[in-house]
Motif scaffolding. Structure first.
Motif, PDB file in Angstrom:
ATOM      1  N   ILE A 116       0.805  -1.406   0.176  1.00 50.22           N
ATOM      2  CA  ILE A 116      -0.009  -0.167  -0.031  1.00 50.22           C
ATOM      3  C   ILE A 116       0.983   1.286   0.198  1.00 50.22           C
ATOM      4  CG2 ILE A 116      -1.561   1.197   1.255  1.00 50.22           C
ATOM      5  CD1 ILE A 116      -2.761  -1.402   2.410  1.00 50.22           C
ATOM      6  N   SER A 117       0.654   1.911  -1.059  1.00 42.73           N
ATOM      7  CA  SER A 117       1.699   3.359  -1.022  1.00 42.73           C
ATOM      8  C   SER A 117       0.865   4.467  -0.739  1.00 42.73           C
ATOM      9  CB  SER A 117       2.155   3.414  -2.578  1.00 42.73           C
ATOM     10  OG  SER A 117       1.534   4.605  -3.066  1.00 42.73           O
ATOM     11  N   PRO A 118       1.520   5.488  -0.293  1.00 39.41           N
ATOM     12  CA  PRO A 118       0.859   6.501   0.012  1.00 39.41           C
ATOM     13  C   PRO A 118       0.222   7.255  -1.090  1.00 39.41           C
ATOM     14  CG  PRO A 118       3.136   6.843   0.631  1.00 39.41           C
ATOM     15  CD  PRO A 118       3.000   5.659  -0.150  1.00 39.41           C
ATOM     16  N   LEU A 119       0.458   6.891  -2.140  1.00 43.12           N
ATOM     17  CA  LEU A 119      -0.411   7.481  -3.295  1.00 43.12           C
ATOM     18  C   LEU A 119      -1.750   6.860  -3.649  1.00 43.12           C
ATOM     19  CD1 LEU A 119       2.625   8.182  -5.603  1.00 43.12           C
ATOM     20  CD2 LEU A 119       1.651   9.743  -4.191  1.00 43.12           C
ATOM     21  N   ASP A 120      -2.111   5.477  -3.127  1.00 40.76           N
ATOM     22  CA  ASP A 120      -2.896   4.666  -3.459  1.00 40.76           C
ATOM     23  C   ASP A 120      -4.394   5.745  -2.771  1.00 40.76           C
ATOM     24  OD1 ASP A 120      -1.751   2.929  -4.532  1.00 40.76           O
ATOM     25  OD2 ASP A 120      -1.460   1.673  -2.795  1.00 40.76           O
TER      26      ASP A 120
ATOM     27  N   MET B  13       8.500 -10.658  -4.654  1.00 41.70           N
ATOM     28  CA  MET B  13       7.653  -9.668  -4.342  1.00 41.70           C
ATOM     29  C   MET B  13       8.534  -8.441  -3.519  1.00 41.70           C
ATOM     30  SD  MET B  13       4.876  -9.578  -1.067  1.00 41.70           S
ATOM     31  CE  MET B  13       6.168  -8.904   0.003  1.00 41.70           C
ATOM     32  N   GLY B  14       8.102  -7.143  -4.081  1.00 44.82           N
ATOM     33  CA  GLY B  14       8.679  -5.924  -3.396  1.00 44.82           C
ATOM     34  C   GLY B  14       7.586  -5.596  -2.741  1.00 44.82           C
ATOM     35  N   TYR B  15       8.083  -4.458  -1.647  1.00 45.48           N
ATOM     36  CA  TYR B  15       7.448  -3.555  -1.017  1.00 45.48           C
ATOM     37  C   TYR B  15       7.020  -2.325  -1.669  1.00 45.48           C
ATOM     38  CZ  TYR B  15       8.695  -7.182   2.526  1.00 45.48           C
ATOM     39  OH  TYR B  15       8.810  -8.207   3.159  1.00 45.48           O
ATOM     40  N   TRP B  16       5.987  -1.341  -1.203  1.00 46.18           N
ATOM     41  CA  TRP B  16       5.609  -0.458  -2.044  1.00 46.18           C
ATOM     42  C   TRP B  16       6.812   0.353  -1.996  1.00 46.18           C
ATOM     43  CZ3 TRP B  16       6.308   4.540   0.347  1.00 46.18           C
ATOM     44  CH2 TRP B  16       6.057   4.419   1.762  1.00 46.18           C
ATOM     45  N   PHE B  17       7.716   0.622  -0.997  1.00 43.57           N
ATOM     46  CA  PHE B  17       8.961   1.459  -0.663  1.00 43.57           C
ATOM     47  C   PHE B  17      10.091   1.120  -1.739  1.00 43.57           C
ATOM     48  CE2 PHE B  17       8.543  -1.133   3.008  1.00 43.57           C
ATOM     49  CZ  PHE B  17       9.929  -1.567   3.138  1.00 43.57           C
ATOM     50  N   GLU B  18       9.967  -0.034  -2.175  1.00 42.83           N
ATOM     51  CA  GLU B  18      11.059  -0.349  -3.133  1.00 42.83           C
ATOM     52  C   GLU B  18      10.872   0.120  -4.435  1.00 42.83           C
ATOM     53  OE1 GLU B  18      11.047  -4.443  -2.263  1.00 42.83           O
ATOM     54  OE2 GLU B  18      12.916  -4.387  -0.874  1.00 42.83           O
ATOM     55  N   ASP B  19       9.700   0.569  -4.772  1.00 44.77           N
ATOM     56  CA  ASP B  19       9.352   1.111  -6.112  1.00 44.77           C
ATOM     57  C   ASP B  19      10.325   2.567  -6.303  1.00 44.77           C
ATOM     58  OD1 ASP B  19       8.359   2.833  -8.175  1.00 44.77           O
ATOM     59  OD2 ASP B  19       6.152   2.209  -7.751  1.00 44.77           O
ATOM     60  N   PRO B  20      11.198   2.303  -7.371  1.00 39.26           N
ATOM     61  CA  PRO B  20      12.229   3.314  -7.863  1.00 39.26           C
ATOM     62  C   PRO B  20      11.477   4.663  -8.141  1.00 39.26           C
ATOM     63  CG  PRO B  20      12.343   1.350  -9.292  1.00 39.26           C
ATOM     64  CD  PRO B  20      11.078   1.281  -8.317  1.00 39.26           C
ATOM     65  N   THR B  21      10.107   4.640  -8.515  1.00 44.05           N
ATOM     66  CA  THR B  21       9.790   5.952  -8.744  1.00 44.05           C
ATOM     67  C   THR B  21       9.316   6.829  -7.477  1.00 44.05           C
ATOM     68  OG1 THR B  21       8.565   5.069 -10.645  1.00 44.05           O
ATOM     69  CG2 THR B  21       7.768   7.145  -9.956  1.00 44.05           C
ATOM     70  N   LEU B  22       8.889   6.012  -6.384  1.00 45.50           N
ATOM     71  CA  LEU B  22       8.474   6.504  -5.130  1.00 45.50           C
ATOM     72  C   LEU B  22       9.621   6.946  -4.444  1.00 45.50           C
ATOM     73  CD1 LEU B  22       5.658   4.247  -4.057  1.00 45.50           C
ATOM     74  CD2 LEU B  22       5.806   6.672  -4.283  1.00 45.50           C
ATOM     75  N   LYS B  23      10.918   6.353  -4.606  1.00 48.77           N
ATOM     76  CA  LYS B  23      12.003   6.459  -4.015  1.00 48.77           C
ATOM     77  C   LYS B  23      12.321   7.653  -4.440  1.00 48.77           C
ATOM     78  CE  LYS B  23      14.474   2.229  -2.983  1.00 48.77           C
ATOM     79  NZ  LYS B  23      15.280   1.242  -3.140  1.00 48.77           N
ATOM     80  N   ALA B  24      12.285   8.105  -5.684  1.00 48.68           N
ATOM     81  CA  ALA B  24      12.989   9.303  -6.334  1.00 48.68           C
ATOM     82  C   ALA B  24      11.942  10.549  -5.732  1.00 48.68           C
ATOM     83  CB  ALA B  24      12.908   9.277  -7.794  1.00 48.68           C
ATOM     84  N   LEU B  25      10.618   9.998  -5.820  1.00 46.01           N
ATOM     85  CA  LEU B  25       9.827  11.284  -5.611  1.00 46.01           C
ATOM     86  C   LEU B  25       9.639  11.425  -3.871  1.00 46.01           C
ATOM     87  CD1 LEU B  25       6.510  10.333  -7.601  1.00 46.01           C
ATOM     88  CD2 LEU B  25       8.094  12.374  -7.796  1.00 46.01           C
ATOM     89  N   ALA B  26       9.981  10.616  -3.098  1.00 42.73           N
ATOM     90  CA  ALA B  26       9.849  10.652  -1.737  1.00 42.73           C
ATOM     91  C   ALA B  26      10.558  12.097  -1.215  1.00 42.73           C
ATOM     92  CB  ALA B  26      10.369   9.666  -0.901  1.00 42.73           C
ATOM     93  N   PRO B  27      11.783  12.369  -1.393  1.00 39.45           N
ATOM     94  CA  PRO B  27      12.418  13.468  -1.060  1.00 39.45           C
ATOM     95  C   PRO B  27      12.245  14.861  -1.710  1.00 39.45           C
ATOM     96  CG  PRO B  27      13.857  12.212  -2.149  1.00 39.45           C
ATOM     97  CD  PRO B  27      12.731  11.361  -2.134  1.00 39.45           C
ATOM     98  N   LEU B  28      11.617  14.571  -2.983  1.00 37.08           N
ATOM     99  CA  LEU B  28      11.129  15.674  -3.853  1.00 37.08           C
ATOM    100  C   LEU B  28       9.721  16.166  -3.143  1.00 37.08           C
ATOM    101  CD1 LEU B  28      11.642  17.683  -6.303  1.00 37.08           C
ATOM    102  CD2 LEU B  28      10.440  15.821  -7.576  1.00 37.08           C
ATOM    103  N   ALA B  29       8.994  15.297  -2.791  1.00 38.30           N
ATOM    104  CA  ALA B  29       7.623  15.517  -2.498  1.00 38.30           C
ATOM    105  C   ALA B  29       7.724  16.346  -1.212  1.00 38.30           C
ATOM    106  CB  ALA B  29       6.784  14.328  -2.388  1.00 38.30           C
TER     107      ALA B  29
END
Lengths: 311, 105
Positions: free
Chosen positions: A39-43, B1-17
């Motif tokens: 579950i991502s913060p964007l969902d 299986m990966g976790y949500w925080f392993e998504d490369p896009t999110l990783k890049a966006l987290a500090p930016l956001a």
């Protein structure tokens, strides 16, 4: 929960209870979601169709009663799984200090250090803002003043009251701005050695300050709040780190990993996992100073020996 | 299986956001309604505003499910007394394990 069909879910307990309630709440509201780790913060979760969530903390630490964060333990891979979502902020937080009075001294310290780490991170992260910083600074002041009293005398009602407030406002602050390195390293240590979360994150506060000082002087705000002399940014950092170490020592918290009774051999065997988990933790990405896996390894090694970070 | 925080896009966006560089676009101050004090879960009648004011009107079925662990059952029971005084029917689940294992959820 599924069969009882409540319209109110009340979590009465510490961080684990509140976090687990958030997870159960998601599954109750959204039975189509089966994997909490995805579950991502964007969902869009669309919660609150069936029930509201009320959190009643019985520790003064996690702040989970006021945040959208929850941390689960994936026991299959010995890993902490944090999730964070705006919709997970409980509807009502009930802060009843008498529910924290029976906490034993070790748990009081662990929970209190969690508050301190939340607040310290919330001040020094680049995402600190005008809403979060005053709350975090106030929480730091309150923890330094009241945690030693709550530790020495669990029946000190005023100290228990102040600490549950401090935990809450630090929770609000970090819930908005995020935590950084204390929690990346702390999550890894807690998962690998199954140690108390608050103790782990509190232990890393001095190391986090020292690592980040090359790119930020936000720690000066903490120096000012605690009336710590800071003629220059560097001197302020040294004085602040000394103050934090003195504080930890007074609470009987070891200042080096080896003093937790972890043997050198065991540490070296588990170091790759400590590095993998700390570098992979989402909190890493909110650090003021970007960190590499190699630097994570160095921080862990320095922390094992209790050395000052000098890189 | 990966976790949500392993998504490369999110990783890049987290500090930016969350970074101060874009501060001013959207800041959300999201908190619960907070009740704090020694009388927030009263054992007797209360004059003035109480925690129940925030619960009763929003729960038409008046069914409360309490989640707790073994250690905190005694506090959950106090909460039950309070909820029942407000007309709620309650059920306690006291099986939360330390550090919230995923399989416990």
């Amino acid at each position: 929960m599924k069969y009882f069909e409540p319209d109110l879910i009340m979590a009465v307990g510490g961080g684990s209870v509140m976090d687990l309630s958030k997870g159960a709440w998601i599954l109750y509201e959204r039975p189509d979601l089966t994997d909490l780790g995805m579950i991502s913060p964007l969902d869009k979760l669309n919660l609150r169709q069936k029930a509201m969530l009320v959190a009643v903390p019985t520790t003064a630490g996690t702040g989970s009663e006021s945040t959208g964060a929850a941390v689960f333990h994936d026991t299959a891979v010995q890993r902490k799984i944090p999730i964070s979502h705006d919709e997970l902020v409980p509807d009502v937080a009930v802060l009843s200090p008498q529910f924290t009075i029976s906490m034993p001294p070790e748990l009081t310290v662990g929970a209190g250090l969690d508050v301190l780490a939340h607040a310290m991170d919330a001040v020094t992260t680049p995402s600190a803002n005008e809403f979060t910083e005053p709350l975090a600074l106030k929480a730091i002041e309150m923890v330094t003043q009241w945690l030693p009293r709550a530790y020495k005398n669990g029946n000190d009602r005023e100290a228990r009251f102040r600490m549950i407030i401090a935990a809450n406002i630090a929770g609000i602050a970090f819930g908005m701005s995020g935590c950084h390195l204390t929690h990346s390293f702390g999550h890894a240590l807690g998962a690998v050695y199954e140690m108390h979360h608050g103790l782990c994150v509190g232990f890393f506060i001095p190391y986090s300050f020292q690592f980040c000082q090359r790119v930020t002087d936000n720690h000066l705000a903490i120096c000012k709040a605690l009336e710590i002399a800071a003629p220059t940014a560097k001197e302020g950092l040294n004085n602040l780190v000394a103050e934090v170490r003195g504080f930890l020592k007074a609470l009987n918290v070891p200042l080096a990993l080896k003093d937790f009774g972890i043997s050198k051999k065991d540490f070296e065997n588990k170091l790759p996992r400590l590095v993998e988990y700390s570098y992979g933790d989402i909190s890493c990405y909110l650090s003021p100073r970007p960190i590499t896996a190699g630097q994570c390894e160095m921080v862990m090694k320095y922390a094992y020996e209790g050395q000052d970070i000098d890189f | 299986m990966g976790y949500w925080f392993e998504d490369p896009t999110l990783k890049a966006l987290a500090p930016l956001a969350l970074s101060s560089s874009i501060r001013g676009l959207t800041t959300i101050f999201n908190t619960p309604k907070i009740y704090a004090g020694f009388n927030v879960i009263p054992e007797g009648p209360v004059i003035g505003p109480t925690t129940m004011d925030a619960l009763g009107p929003r729960c038409p079925k008046k069914k409360a499910f309490l989640v707790t662990d073994e250690f905190n059952q005694r506090y959950a029971k106090k909460a039950v007394q309070f909820l029942e005084s407000g007309g709620f029917t309650t059920e306690i689940w006291a099986n939360v394990l330390r550090e919230a294992p995923l399989e416990n959820v």
